[in-house]
Write an enzyme that holds these catalytic residues in place. Structure first.
Site, PDB file in Angstrom:
ATOM      1  N   ASP A 106       0.862  -1.182   0.000  1.00 45.37           N
ATOM      2  CA  ASP A 106       0.000   0.000   0.000  1.00 45.37           C
ATOM      3  C   ASP A 106       0.908   1.245   0.000  1.00 45.37           C
ATOM      4  OD1 ASP A 106      -2.282   1.590   0.318  1.00 45.37           O
ATOM      5  OD2 ASP A 106      -2.487   1.165   2.439  1.00 45.37           O
ATOM      6  N   LYS A 134      -0.954  -1.116  -4.781  1.00 44.22           N
ATOM      7  CA  LYS A 134      -1.748   0.099  -4.974  1.00 44.22           C
ATOM      8  C   LYS A 134      -0.810   1.231  -5.406  1.00 44.22           C
ATOM      9  CE  LYS A 134      -5.097  -0.911  -1.263  1.00 44.22           C
ATOM     10  NZ  LYS A 134      -5.541  -0.494   0.083  1.00 44.22           N
ATOM     11  N   PHE A 155      -9.867  -0.048  -0.179  1.00 46.27           N
ATOM     12  CA  PHE A 155      -9.632  -1.076   0.829  1.00 46.27           C
ATOM     13  C   PHE A 155     -10.254  -2.390   0.355  1.00 46.27           C
ATOM     14  CE2 PHE A 155     -10.295  -3.459   4.722  1.00 46.27           C
ATOM     15  CZ  PHE A 155      -9.033  -3.348   5.285  1.00 46.27           C
ATOM     16  N   ARG A 168     -10.429 -13.038   5.521  1.00 42.08           N
ATOM     17  CA  ARG A 168      -9.233 -13.627   4.889  1.00 42.08           C
ATOM     18  C   ARG A 168      -9.604 -14.832   4.025  1.00 42.08           C
ATOM     19  NH1 ARG A 168      -4.670 -11.363   7.360  1.00 42.08           N
ATOM     20  NH2 ARG A 168      -4.822 -11.057   9.608  1.00 42.08           N
TER      21      ARG A 168
HETATM   22  P1  IMP Z   1       1.738  -0.438   3.824  1.00 44.13           P
HETATM   23  O1  IMP Z   1       2.757  -0.516   4.928  1.00 44.13           O
HETATM   24  O2  IMP Z   1       0.993   0.865   3.835  1.00 44.13           O
HETATM   25  O3  IMP Z   1       2.290  -0.755   2.461  1.00 44.13           O
HETATM   26  O4  IMP Z   1       0.599  -1.481   4.128  1.00 44.13           O
HETATM   27  C1  IMP Z   1       0.937  -2.708   4.521  1.00 44.13           C
HETATM   28  C2  IMP Z   1      -0.093  -3.485   5.259  1.00 44.13           C
HETATM   29  O5  IMP Z   1      -1.359  -2.818   5.471  1.00 44.13           O
HETATM   30  C3  IMP Z   1      -0.408  -4.683   4.423  1.00 44.13           C
HETATM   31  O6  IMP Z   1       0.551  -5.704   4.609  1.00 44.13           O
HETATM   32  C4  IMP Z   1      -1.774  -5.051   4.931  1.00 44.13           C
HETATM   33  O7  IMP Z   1      -1.653  -5.821   6.094  1.00 44.13           O
HETATM   34  C5  IMP Z   1      -2.407  -3.730   5.261  1.00 44.13           C
HETATM   35  N1  IMP Z   1      -3.240  -3.257   4.134  1.00 44.13           N
HETATM   36  C6  IMP Z   1      -2.981  -2.261   3.267  1.00 44.13           C
HETATM   37  N2  IMP Z   1      -3.993  -2.105   2.391  1.00 44.13           N
HETATM   38  C7  IMP Z   1      -4.916  -3.042   2.711  1.00 44.13           C
HETATM   39  C8  IMP Z   1      -6.202  -3.393   2.157  1.00 44.13           C
HETATM   40  O8  IMP Z   1      -6.716  -2.809   1.189  1.00 44.13           O
HETATM   41  N3  IMP Z   1      -6.853  -4.422   2.779  1.00 44.13           N
HETATM   42  C9  IMP Z   1      -6.351  -5.102   3.842  1.00 44.13           C
HETATM   43  N4  IMP Z   1      -5.154  -4.800   4.383  1.00 44.13           N
HETATM   44  C10 IMP Z   1      -4.446  -3.780   3.822  1.00 44.13           C
END
Ligand code: IMP
Ligand code: MG
Length: 179
Positions: A106, A134, A155, A168
């Site tokens: 993300d 994303k 999301f 999940r």
């Molecule tokens: P980041 O550190 O912002 O890249 O996000 C990492 C973590 O946030 C992922 O490994 C997921 O556990 C959670 N995450 C981010 N986007 C989503 C989503 O759309 N659905 C569910 N979990 C998400």
């Protein structure tokens, strides 16, 4: 596929299991070519990546190692703030070609922490394979090497991804709705 409600939120079908499987098989093919004879070590980031890892690695026609980690995130007692580490890394990564296996990238914060933890362990190389990416939310410069599917900044749940512990186990991927 039909709408589902998880806790307070409603989700609509977004990516079918078939579309996801096709995209994952494509990534598996690329990785098999790139890592043939390299004996890579796949570092699967739990909990969410279990589904992607099983699909990606089951039957991968190359010699490889597979291990599982969790990202620990806690607040330090000093002014250092948030401290992150990897729990459960039971393999020596020095000199190995490491592939980090993620459910979704993300903002990239989690990935940045994982990379910063692995780098001092002197792997031969580190690449990233993620089920979903994303691009509009991504804030880092770290290359995301192997992406099954790119999605808008919504999301999502299903295929390992959860909403507060739920969803999940849904096949395919569902996207949150406003109503
Ligand atoms: P980041 O550190 O912002 O890249 O996000 C990492 C973590 O946030 C992922 O490994 C997921 O556990 C959670 N995450 C981010 N986007 C989503 C989503 O759309 N659905 C569910 N979990 C998400
Ligand atoms: Mg994750």
């Amino acid at each position: 596929m039909s709408r589902v409600t998880l806790h307070d939120a409603s989700f609509e079908p977004f990516i079918s299991e078939e579309e996801l499987n096709t995209a994952i098989a494509h990534v598996a093919g690329t990785i098999a070519l790139k890592y043939a004879d390299k004996d890579p070590l796949f570092v699967v980031v739990l909990n969410g990546a279990y589904h992607f890892a099983a699909r990606l690695l089951n039957g991968l026609p190359i010699a490889c190692g597979i291990t599982f980690v969790k990202v620990a995130s806690y607040h330090g007692t000093s002014s250092t703030g948030k401290v992150t580490g990897l729990i459960g890394l039971d393999q020596n990564v020095e000199g190995r070609h490491v592939v980090v296996v993620e459910d979704i990238v993300d903002t990239g914060n989690t990935l940045e922490h994982i990379m910063a933890t692995l780098a001092p362990m002197r792997p031969a190389s580190v690449a990233v394979a993620t089920m979903l990416f994303k691009p509009d939310a991504y804030r880092k410069d770290i290359p995301v090497d192997h992406i099954a599917l790119r999605i808008p900044d919504h999301f999502v749940v299903g295929s390992g991804l959860d909403h507060d512990g739920a969803g999940r186990n849904l096949p395919g991927v569902y996207r949150i709705t406003q109503q």
